[in-house]
Design a protein around this motif. Structure first.
Motif, PDB file in Angstrom:
ATOM      1  N   GLU A  67      -2.825   0.484  -4.133  1.00  0.00           N
ATOM      2  CA  GLU A  67      -2.580  -0.855  -3.607  1.00  0.00           C
ATOM      3  C   GLU A  67      -2.045  -1.721  -4.745  1.00  0.00           C
ATOM      4  OE1 GLU A  67      -5.231  -4.210  -1.265  1.00  0.00           O
ATOM      5  OE2 GLU A  67      -6.248  -2.796  -2.578  1.00  0.00           O
ATOM      6  N   SER A  82      -5.050   6.087  -1.544  1.00  0.00           N
ATOM      7  CA  SER A  82      -3.822   5.304  -1.657  1.00  0.00           C
ATOM      8  C   SER A  82      -3.851   4.460  -2.931  1.00  0.00           C
ATOM      9  CB  SER A  82      -3.657   4.394  -0.429  1.00  0.00           C
ATOM     10  OG  SER A  82      -4.680   3.424  -0.377  1.00  0.00           O
ATOM     11  N   THR A 136       0.854  -1.179   0.000  1.00  0.00           N
ATOM     12  CA  THR A 136       0.000   0.000   0.000  1.00  0.00           C
ATOM     13  C   THR A 136       0.893   1.234   0.000  1.00  0.00           C
ATOM     14  OG1 THR A 136      -1.697  -1.192   1.246  1.00  0.00           O
ATOM     15  CG2 THR A 136      -1.864   1.211   1.201  1.00  0.00           C
TER      16      THR A 136
END
Length: 99
Positions: free
Chosen positions: A45, A43, A9
């Motif tokens: 991933e 974010s 992440t």
């Protein structure tokens, strides 16, 4: 697939700056398997699978990302084959939909 699987992440300014495309290009250049996607929390991933040293190099590169990104943190954990298999059948490295 032989080697390791890592679930990563990346946080910071990593959406809207070509980060996923950069990950896709760099993972393919290294011959890695896996996928990348945006998350609604801002974010990115990814899952990387391959030889341990090459996966570690890719994770290190994620700390820099493309020139337009600002990476604040890269969290890498052990991944699973179930995570790796979220990509479509026959895909080596995939873009997955945002979650």
């Amino acid at each position: 697939m032989s080697g390791v699987i890592r679930h990563v992440t990346i946080t910071g300014r990593v959406q809207g700056v070509g980060y996923r495309a950069w990950v896709h290009e760099n993972a393919n250049a290294r011959g890695l398997e896996g996928w990348v996607r945006n998350r609604r929390d801002g974010s990115v991933e990814a899952v990387f699978a391959g030889p341990e040293n090459i996966v570690a190099d890719m994770i290190k590169a994620c700390g820099r990302g493309p020139s337009s990104a600002r990476v604040d943190n890269v969290q890498a954990d052990a991944g699973t084959s179930d995570l790796l298999n979220l990509r479509g059948a026959g895909e080596r490295f995939a873009f997955l939909p945002t979650v």
